[in-house]
Design a protein around this motif. Structure first.
Motif, PDB file in Angstrom:
ATOM      1  N   ALA A 195      39.820 -65.708  61.361  1.00 49.86           N
ATOM      2  CA  ALA A 195      39.720 -66.303  60.026  1.00 49.86           C
ATOM      3  C   ALA A 195      39.564 -67.811  60.124  1.00 49.86           C
ATOM      4  CB  ALA A 195      40.950 -65.944  59.199  1.00 49.86           C
ATOM      5  N   ALA A 196      40.206 -68.431  61.136  1.00 47.92           N
ATOM      6  CA  ALA A 196      40.092 -69.883  61.300  1.00 47.92           C
ATOM      7  C   ALA A 196      38.680 -70.249  61.742  1.00 47.92           C
ATOM      8  CB  ALA A 196      41.112 -70.381  62.315  1.00 47.92           C
ATOM      9  N   ILE A 197      38.125 -69.485  62.701  1.00 52.66           N
ATOM     10  CA  ILE A 197      36.785 -69.804  63.205  1.00 52.66           C
ATOM     11  C   ILE A 197      35.746 -69.589  62.101  1.00 52.66           C
ATOM     12  CG2 ILE A 197      35.019 -69.072  64.858  1.00 52.66           C
ATOM     13  CD1 ILE A 197      37.354 -68.569  66.810  1.00 52.66           C
ATOM     14  N   ASP A 198      35.996 -68.571  61.250  1.00 56.54           N
ATOM     15  CA  ASP A 198      35.060 -68.270  60.163  1.00 56.54           C
ATOM     16  C   ASP A 198      34.833 -69.466  59.249  1.00 56.54           C
ATOM     17  OD1 ASP A 198      34.489 -65.788  60.982  1.00 56.54           O
ATOM     18  OD2 ASP A 198      35.854 -64.743  59.615  1.00 56.54           O
ATOM     19  N   TRP A 204      37.962 -74.626  64.272  1.00 60.32           N
ATOM     20  CA  TRP A 204      38.146 -74.177  65.661  1.00 60.32           C
ATOM     21  C   TRP A 204      39.436 -74.719  66.241  1.00 60.32           C
ATOM     22  CZ3 TRP A 204      38.694 -78.311  68.827  1.00 60.32           C
ATOM     23  CH2 TRP A 204      38.182 -79.529  68.347  1.00 60.32           C
ATOM     24  N   TRP A 205      39.871 -75.906  65.765  1.00 54.60           N
ATOM     25  CA  TRP A 205      41.085 -76.503  66.317  1.00 54.60           C
ATOM     26  C   TRP A 205      42.314 -75.675  65.972  1.00 54.60           C
ATOM     27  CZ3 TRP A 205      44.026 -77.672  62.090  1.00 54.60           C
ATOM     28  CH2 TRP A 205      43.315 -77.814  60.886  1.00 54.60           C
ATOM     29  N   LEU A 206      42.248 -74.973  64.817  1.00 50.20           N
ATOM     30  CA  LEU A 206      43.381 -74.129  64.456  1.00 50.20           C
ATOM     31  C   LEU A 206      43.440 -72.913  65.387  1.00 50.20           C
ATOM     32  CD1 LEU A 206      45.704 -73.404  62.668  1.00 50.20           C
ATOM     33  CD2 LEU A 206      44.148 -72.484  60.999  1.00 50.20           C
ATOM     34  N   ALA A 207      42.239 -72.316  65.640  1.00 53.13           N
ATOM     35  CA  ALA A 207      42.198 -71.202  66.589  1.00 53.13           C
ATOM     36  C   ALA A 207      42.678 -71.658  67.957  1.00 53.13           C
ATOM     37  CB  ALA A 207      40.775 -70.651  66.669  1.00 53.13           C
ATOM     38  N   ALA A 208      42.282 -72.881  68.357  1.00 54.10           N
ATOM     39  CA  ALA A 208      42.712 -73.403  69.656  1.00 54.10           C
ATOM     40  C   ALA A 208      44.224 -73.572  69.700  1.00 54.10           C
ATOM     41  CB  ALA A 208      42.029 -74.739  69.931  1.00 54.10           C
ATOM     42  N   ALA A 209      44.813 -74.034  68.565  1.00 53.15           N
ATOM     43  CA  ALA A 209      46.272 -74.217  68.531  1.00 53.15           C
ATOM     44  C   ALA A 209      46.983 -72.877  68.666  1.00 53.15           C
ATOM     45  CB  ALA A 209      46.685 -74.913  67.232  1.00 53.15           C
ATOM     46  N   VAL A 210      46.425 -71.837  68.004  1.00 58.39           N
ATOM     47  CA  VAL A 210      47.046 -70.498  68.102  1.00 58.39           C
ATOM     48  C   VAL A 210      47.001 -70.024  69.551  1.00 58.39           C
ATOM     49  CG1 VAL A 210      46.797 -68.092  67.414  1.00 58.39           C
ATOM     50  CG2 VAL A 210      46.543 -69.892  65.716  1.00 58.39           C
ATOM     51  N   LEU A 211      45.843 -70.237  70.211  1.00 56.01           N
ATOM     52  CA  LEU A 211      45.726 -69.800  71.607  1.00 56.01           C
ATOM     53  C   LEU A 211      46.647 -70.611  72.513  1.00 56.01           C
ATOM     54  CD1 LEU A 211      41.897 -69.182  71.977  1.00 56.01           C
ATOM     55  CD2 LEU A 211      43.718 -67.586  71.429  1.00 56.01           C
ATOM     56  N   ALA A 212      46.721 -71.943  72.282  1.00 54.74           N
ATOM     57  CA  ALA A 212      47.594 -72.777  73.113  1.00 54.74           C
ATOM     58  C   ALA A 212      49.046 -72.349  72.958  1.00 54.74           C
ATOM     59  CB  ALA A 212      47.422 -74.251  72.730  1.00 54.74           C
ATOM     60  N   THR A 213      49.428 -71.990  71.710  1.00 53.80           N
ATOM     61  CA  THR A 213      50.798 -71.524  71.492  1.00 53.80           C
ATOM     62  C   THR A 213      51.066 -70.268  72.298  1.00 53.80           C
ATOM     63  OG1 THR A 213      50.651 -72.373  69.273  1.00 53.80           O
ATOM     64  CG2 THR A 213      52.429 -70.859  69.719  1.00 53.80           C
TER      65      THR A 213
END
Lengths: 513, 125
Positions: free
Chosen positions: A417-420, A424-433
């Motif tokens: 949903a973030a990438i949509d 992208w930075w939000l998706a990156a933050a989720v992955l980094a978490t």
């Protein structure tokens, strides 16, 4: 009543309530009844668990029946005292509320069974099981009520029951934790009450369906941004969002482990549920305006929670930080506002209820088996019980969001949903978490499970039956990790019901007011 | 009529926040009590301060004859008073118990649950 010329049909429900609709009020009523019986039998320590565990199993059955009813027929409403809404207090069960209530009931049942091994006779005489049932009354009521002031009352019910649970044992350390927990949570609920006062002053109604309809109609003139912001602060505090999260790591490691497990599963998620209910259903336009603030808070919460987990040596405090980091992912989903984001937040909340409870239970068993909660002195758990180690590893992976466990799918939904929308930075933050959480929990596994015990500590044996709830909760996370389709469809349906509350309003006002 | 109440509520909130910023728990507790009372006044004012007429419908009427007081905020306040009073009682006992067990009512010195010399996790295997 012939002397009274008033037309009652405009104010009262005159037709009998269908039998299936009674299910809406049954979860809190059932819990209060069982809690009252347990309170009267407080001195009969042997009877406590014998009554409480079937009662909690009954609650699971009631919530499952309610879920089937709501999934088939849409939101169901029942009003107290037959007063027609908006005058009577309405209980409205929609898909979101019932999903949360069912997950909460499963967690409470697991906690009740786990307490057989964790809470001794003096803890039971002190009233562990009555408090647990009353906590569940508050939690179920909060998930099912359709009235915002009533939501406040249920918050207070669960809060006072949680005060009883957190001080169970009365050690000085617990008193210290309880003070921080009690004061900060009380301020948060008072802020909730302040906002509800303003809301009443603006709308003149407290019924959520009525508010949603009136807010949609009169958005241009009403100061709704104030309400949305205040609710965000109040419920963010309840959900332990950064920067108002400090009560959680100060208190969650102090009570009995099963109490921590129940708190981690239930309490912060009530805050997330209330955020979903107010910001998504009542004030969607204001949520859109606030979305940048919410996403900042969410990213800070998830990253700082994961970093905090890296810096802890007490595994119970470490898991407290993992709980906080999960709240950040839910806030990120909430800030996106798309069906994928909201659905991801709901899915993550359900996953987090099950997994965080199980993680605390695993930490408690690890502490028993190795004689310490400190990573510096823990060790050798794999040699003591391979089955327990395997269950713990599954839970660690699930909490970090690795496939094929239940934490993976909601993170995919939120990241997609973030990438949509190009965030992208939000998706990156989720992955980094997820990466940081993997390191924090992977280190726990390496040090506490694989490493030989660094020093000989007095250890206890694994209590019989303590593994059972852990196995149940782990099976749930594996099951929903391997077969997520049903649940994913349900949460997306629930998210649509929140974003477009026509069915919810229609269930409260059948005539299409 | 609302305006003096608004000022009074502001005063209550200011005093409550001032007291709650103290590090001594007894003052924080008094702040919580003031905050609860400020919120009750806020609820009362939000229901609009109308005529001092009880909302009773005379016999033979379907609606009140004149403008009456709004009964709903009073029901809300009654609920809030009961809740805030019971919480106050619990917190009072909790603070007293903390004073007995921890020997202090200074929040800064309550470091039992979060000790200042908390060990860091091991950096090597």
């Amino acid at each position: 009543m012939a002397a009274n010329p008033a037309d009652l049909s405009a104010a009262l429900v005159l037709t009998p309530v269908p039998a299936a609709d009674w299910l809406v009020v049954l979860p809190p009523a059932w819990c209060i009844l069982a809690g009252a019986v347990l309170l009267m039998l407080r001195k009969s320590v042997r009877l406590q668990a014998l009554i409480a565990i079937p009662a909690l199993a009954g609650l699971v059955v009631i919530d499952a029946l309610l879920l089937a009813h709501v999934a088939a027929n849409g939101p169901v409403t029942m009003v107290m005292g037959r007063w027609l809404p908006p005058f009577g207090i309405a209980f409205t069960a929609d898909l979101t509320g019932v999903l949360f209530a069912l997950a909460g009931a499963v967690v409470a049942l697991a906690g009740g069974v786990h307490a057989l091994a964790d809470i001794d006779a003096s803890g039971r005489r002190y009233g562990f099981y009555p408090f647990l049932l009353l906590l569940m009354a508050g939690v179920s009521g909060a998930f099912l009520t359709g009235d915002i002031f009533n939501l406040y009352v249920w918050f207070e019910v669960l809060l006072i029951a949680s005060f009883g649970l957190i001080t169970l044992g009365s050690e000085p350390r617990q008193i210290d934790g309880a003070i921080k927990y009690a004061f900060l949570n009380l301020i948060a609920t008072t802020l909730f009450l302040v906002t509800t006062g303003y809301l009443y002053g603006i709308f003149g109604t407290l019924n959520m369906a009525d508010i949603a309809a009136k807010a949609a109609a009169g958005r241009a003139e009403l100061p709704l941004m104030t309400l949305a912001t205040l609710y965000f602060v109040a419920f963010g505090m309840k959900a332990a969002a950064f920067p108002v999260n400090f009560w959680l790591p100060a208190s969650y490691h102090t009570p009995r482990v099963v109490v921590s497990a129940l708190f981690a599963g239930l309490l912060t998620k009530v805050g997330i549920y209330a955020l979903l209910r107010t910001l998504v259903m009542l004030f969607p336009v204001e949520r859109e305006e606030l979305s940048f603030l919410i996403v900042l808070v969410g990213v800070a919460t998830m990253l700082l929670g994961a970093l905090g987990a890296l810096g802890q040596s007490d595994i119970r405090r470490l898991i407290g930080y993992v709980v906080i980091s999960g709240i950040g992912v839910m806030l990120a989903g909430l800030s996106l506002g798309s069906p994928g984001g909201i659905g991801g937040a709901i899915f993550y909340a359900l996953h987090s209820m099950v997994v965080m409870t199980a993680l605390y239970m695993a930490a408690g068993l690890a502490g028993r088996l190795a004689g310490s909660f400190d990573l510096n002195s823990l060790g050798g758990l794999y040699g003591r019980s391979a089955l327990f180690s395997a269950l713990s590893l599954v839970l660690f992976f699930a909490a970090a969001g690795l496939p094929p466990f239940s934490g993976f799918w909601p993170k995919v939904m939120v990241a997609k949903a973030a990438i949509d929308i190009g965030a992208w930075w939000l998706a990156a933050a989720v992955l980094a978490t997820g990466f940081l959480t993997t390191i924090a929990l992977g280190r726990v596994f390496a040090l506490a499970y694989w490493r030989p015990a660094p020093m000989a500590l007095p250890v206890q044996t694994m209590p019989a039956g303590a593994l059972l709830p852990l196995v149940l909760l782990t099976a749930l996370t594996v099951g929903f990790g391997l077969f997520p389709e049903r649940l994913m469809a349900l949460v997306q349906h629930a998210a649509q019901g929140l974003a477009d509350p026509r069915a919810y309003i229609g269930s409260v006002f059948p005539e299409g007011k | 009529m609302e305006f003096p109440f608004v000022l009074l509520i502001g005063l209550f909130f200011a005093a409550a926040v001032y007291l709650m910023l103290s590090k001594f728990l007894v003052r924080v507790l008094l702040g919580v009590v003031l905050l609860g009372n400020g919120v009750n006044l806020l609820l009362f004012t939000n229901g609009r301060i109308l005529r001092e007429v009880p909302p009773i419908i005379p016999q033979g009427h379907d609606v009140p004859a004149t403008l009456t007081a709004n009964p709903l905020p009073q029901a809300l306040i009654l609920t809030a008073i009961v809740i805030s009073f019971s919480f106050f009682a619990f917190l009072l006992v909790l603070v007293y118990r903390a004073y007995q067990d921890l020997g202090t009512d200074n929040g800064n010195e309550m470091r039992l649950a979060e000790p200042e010399d908390d060990p860091l996790p091991p950096t090597g295997y």
